[in-house]
Design a protein around this motif. Structure first.
Motif, PDB file in Angstrom:
ATOM      1  N   ALA A   1     -18.932 -53.465  32.796  1.00  0.00           N
ATOM      2  CA  ALA A   1     -19.451 -52.096  32.921  1.00  0.00           C
ATOM      3  C   ALA A   1     -18.661 -51.315  33.959  1.00  0.00           C
ATOM      4  O   ALA A   1     -18.151 -51.872  34.936  1.00  0.00           O
TER       5      ALA A   1
ATOM      6  N   ALA B   1     -17.118 -51.564  28.902  1.00  0.00           N
ATOM      7  CA  ALA B   1     -18.156 -50.687  28.344  1.00  0.00           C
ATOM      8  C   ALA B   1     -18.049 -49.315  29.001  1.00  0.00           C
ATOM      9  O   ALA B   1     -18.022 -49.212  30.227  1.00  0.00           O
ATOM     10  N   ARG B   2     -18.009 -48.265  28.200  1.00  0.00           N
ATOM     11  CA  ARG B   2     -17.825 -46.900  28.723  1.00  0.00           C
ATOM     12  C   ARG B   2     -19.180 -46.282  29.073  1.00  0.00           C
ATOM     13  O   ARG B   2     -19.557 -45.241  28.547  1.00  0.00           O
ATOM     14  N   ASN B   3     -19.905 -46.914  29.970  1.00  0.00           N
ATOM     15  CA  ASN B   3     -21.225 -46.411  30.327  1.00  0.00           C
ATOM     16  C   ASN B   3     -21.169 -45.176  31.229  1.00  0.00           C
ATOM     17  O   ASN B   3     -22.158 -44.474  31.392  1.00  0.00           O
TER      18      ASN B   3
ATOM     19  N   ASP C   1     -17.812 -42.272  28.761  1.00  0.00           N
ATOM     20  CA  ASP C   1     -17.945 -41.836  27.377  1.00  0.00           C
ATOM     21  C   ASP C   1     -18.487 -40.402  27.341  1.00  0.00           C
ATOM     22  O   ASP C   1     -19.568 -40.122  27.849  1.00  0.00           O
TER      23      ASP C   1
ATOM     24  N   TRP D   1     -22.932 -39.164  30.844  1.00  0.00           N
ATOM     25  CA  TRP D   1     -23.962 -39.684  31.756  1.00  0.00           C
ATOM     26  C   TRP D   1     -24.224 -38.648  32.850  1.00  0.00           C
ATOM     27  O   TRP D   1     -23.373 -38.358  33.669  1.00  0.00           O
TER      28      TRP D   1
ATOM     29  N   LEU E   1     -29.608 -45.499  26.789  1.00  0.00           N
ATOM     30  CA  LEU E   1     -28.196 -45.099  26.726  1.00  0.00           C
ATOM     31  C   LEU E   1     -27.286 -46.196  27.273  1.00  0.00           C
ATOM     32  O   LEU E   1     -26.213 -46.461  26.715  1.00  0.00           O
ATOM     33  N   ILE E   2     -27.696 -46.858  28.356  1.00  0.00           N
ATOM     34  CA  ILE E   2     -26.900 -47.978  28.875  1.00  0.00           C
ATOM     35  C   ILE E   2     -26.828 -49.088  27.828  1.00  0.00           C
ATOM     36  O   ILE E   2     -25.763 -49.664  27.576  1.00  0.00           O
TER      37      ILE E   2
ATOM     38  N   GLN F   1     -27.025 -48.740  24.659  1.00  0.00           N
ATOM     39  CA  GLN F   1     -26.143 -48.243  23.606  1.00  0.00           C
ATOM     40  C   GLN F   1     -24.685 -48.514  23.953  1.00  0.00           C
ATOM     41  O   GLN F   1     -23.909 -48.989  23.117  1.00  0.00           O
ATOM     42  N   ARG F   2     -24.297 -48.229  25.192  1.00  0.00           N
ATOM     43  CA  ARG F   2     -22.902 -48.416  25.608  1.00  0.00           C
ATOM     44  C   ARG F   2     -22.511 -49.902  25.603  1.00  0.00           C
ATOM     45  O   ARG F   2     -21.400 -50.255  25.186  1.00  0.00           O
TER      46      ARG F   2
ATOM     47  N   GLU G   1     -22.195 -50.975  21.978  1.00  0.00           N
ATOM     48  CA  GLU G   1     -20.941 -50.482  21.400  1.00  0.00           C
ATOM     49  C   GLU G   1     -19.770 -51.365  21.819  1.00  0.00           C
ATOM     50  O   GLU G   1     -18.882 -51.651  21.010  1.00  0.00           O
TER      51      GLU G   1
ATOM     52  N   TYR H   1     -29.732 -45.385  21.488  1.00  0.00           N
ATOM     53  CA  TYR H   1     -30.023 -44.257  22.366  1.00  0.00           C
ATOM     54  C   TYR H   1     -31.068 -43.321  21.769  1.00  0.00           C
ATOM     55  O   TYR H   1     -30.984 -42.935  20.613  1.00  0.00           O
TER      56      TYR H   1
END
Length: 396
Positions: free
Chosen positions: A173, A208-210, A213, A218, A237-238, A240-241, A244, A259
């Motif tokens: 992350a 991970a593009r938390n 993205d 964010w 949302l986290i 989701q990232r 992904e 999300y």
């Protein structure tokens, strides 16, 4: 086949030939019956992180939403680690009292990268994860550690993880940016730059593009309750990232759909006691289960459509009192943590009242379904209540 044994003679050649034929038969090349495909073994995932991953009492946590999405996709995930809940004093249960999921993890609230460097070898030996999720760095930045140092320590941690087994992979992350502390945000952004550059082409590490993205940027005001820790929406949302990143690395078959905008719903219930028309609302037990900073009590009399709410009370106050006229009332507790305010319970008053009003008089602790409102009856003194305390039950 003869060429394979050139230079080998006598008994040694015979032994090698028998071994070769056995292996060929085992592979089914000589007409052996094909074997039935076995279902894929669960992917062992260990989450190594801080309070963003561990969460607080009353949170669903991103781990739940990630696990749920993997289950929806039919991908068996075995979350592993030495813990299942939260730090002592941070709460004792997840958002819904009946929330059931694979809650094992190796996160620890307030921890730094250096802390995990000291324990990761033992965790890798004990749990043999296939994938390790690393979500760390912000506590280092809060302590004044530079971005380059944070990246160097994360690199050392990842190196230890990858050296444990050639099969192990890492999902890494980005370090979150603190919205009100420029020095912390600068260190986090610097660390992220170093880490992305380090692992851009590493096939065993997926970033991970938390943070970076831009599809859904964010923003702390939208996705945290205190500028750093995720609120109910931010947790999705986290997740989701991370999902992904798992999909991009081939660990999940489909693009995730996690999300969503959510209102916090921990379903806390007060204990209520009445004596001579004075009602005491007590939330001390709820506060041990769910991490909250303040609460308010909402009251509605039977037959009315109006809810009347008290001011916000500090959780440490534990209880509040109100004088009420004779009648039947629905009572609910609304907790707040930072900017995150819980929503009322999901059941209608009438359905809840019908069950609980009978239960108070007949079987005060025998409930058959969940009610997130407590029904209070103020009765004449000559009428005797079966129990002074009325507590809503856990769900089945």
């Amino acid at each position: 086949m003869v060429a394979a044994f050139v230079g080998v003679h006598g008994e040694e050649a015979a032994v090698l030939l028998r071994a070769f034929l056995a292996s060929v038969l085992a592979l089914g090349v000589l007409g052996a019956a094909p074997t039935v495909a076995q279902p894929a073994a669960p992917l062992r995932v260990m989450v190594v992180g801080d309070s963003i991953s561990q969460g607080f009492g009353g949170d669903a946590t991103w781990r739940y939403w990630f696990w749920r999405e993997a289950s929806r996709q039919g991908r068996a995930i075995d979350l592993v680690g030495p813990r299942r809940g939260f730090r002592v004093g941070y709460g004792t249960r997840y958002e819904s009292p009946g929330l059931r999921f694979d809650a094992d993890h190796a996160a620890w609230g307030g921890s730094t990268v250096n802390f995990h460097l000291g324990v990761i070898d033992g965790l890798m030996d004990d749990y043999s994860p296939d994938v390790v999720v690393v979500q760390l760095g912000v506590n280092d930045a809060l302590r004044g550690v530079s971005g380059r140092t944070i990246a160097g320590e994360v690199q050392a941690l990842v190196r230890k993880i990858l050296s444990a087994s050639f099969r192990t992979r890492v999902v890494l992350a980005e370090v979150p940016l603190h919205p009100t502390r420029a020095d912390t945000a600068e260190a986090a952004a610097d660390a992220n730059g170093w880490l992305v550059a380090l692992y851009r082409w590493n096939p065993r590490v997926t970033v991970a593009r938390n943070v970076s993205d831009e599809r859904v940027p964010w923003r702390a005001a939208n996705f945290t309750f205190d500028g750093l820790h995720p609120n109910a929406t931010g947790q999705t949302l986290i997740a989701q990232r991370f999902a992904e990143a798992f999909h991009g690395a081939g660990y999940l078959p489909d693009s995730p759909a996690i999300y969503r905008s959510r209102t916090w719903n921990p379903r806390v219930v007060p204990r209520v006691r009445q004596s001579r028309g004075v009602v005491t609302f007590d939330w001390s037990k709820a506060a041990t289960e769910v991490r909250m900073a303040s609460v308010r009590v909402s009251i509605r009399r039977a037959g009315s459509t109006t809810w009347r709410s008290t001011p916000w009370f500090r959780v440490k106050q534990h209880r509040a009192t109100r004088r009420l006229a004779k009648g039947t009332y629905a009572v609910r507790l609304v907790p707040r943590r930072g900017t995150m305010v819980a929503r009322p319970g999901p059941l209608s008053w009438s359905a809840c009242a019908e069950r609980q009003s009978k239960s108070i008089e007949l079987k005060p602790r025998s409930f058959e379904s969940w009610c997130s409102e407590v029904i209070v009856r103020i009765v004449p003194l000559r009428e005797r209540m079966t129990s002074d305390w009325v507590t809503a039950p856990p769900p089945r």
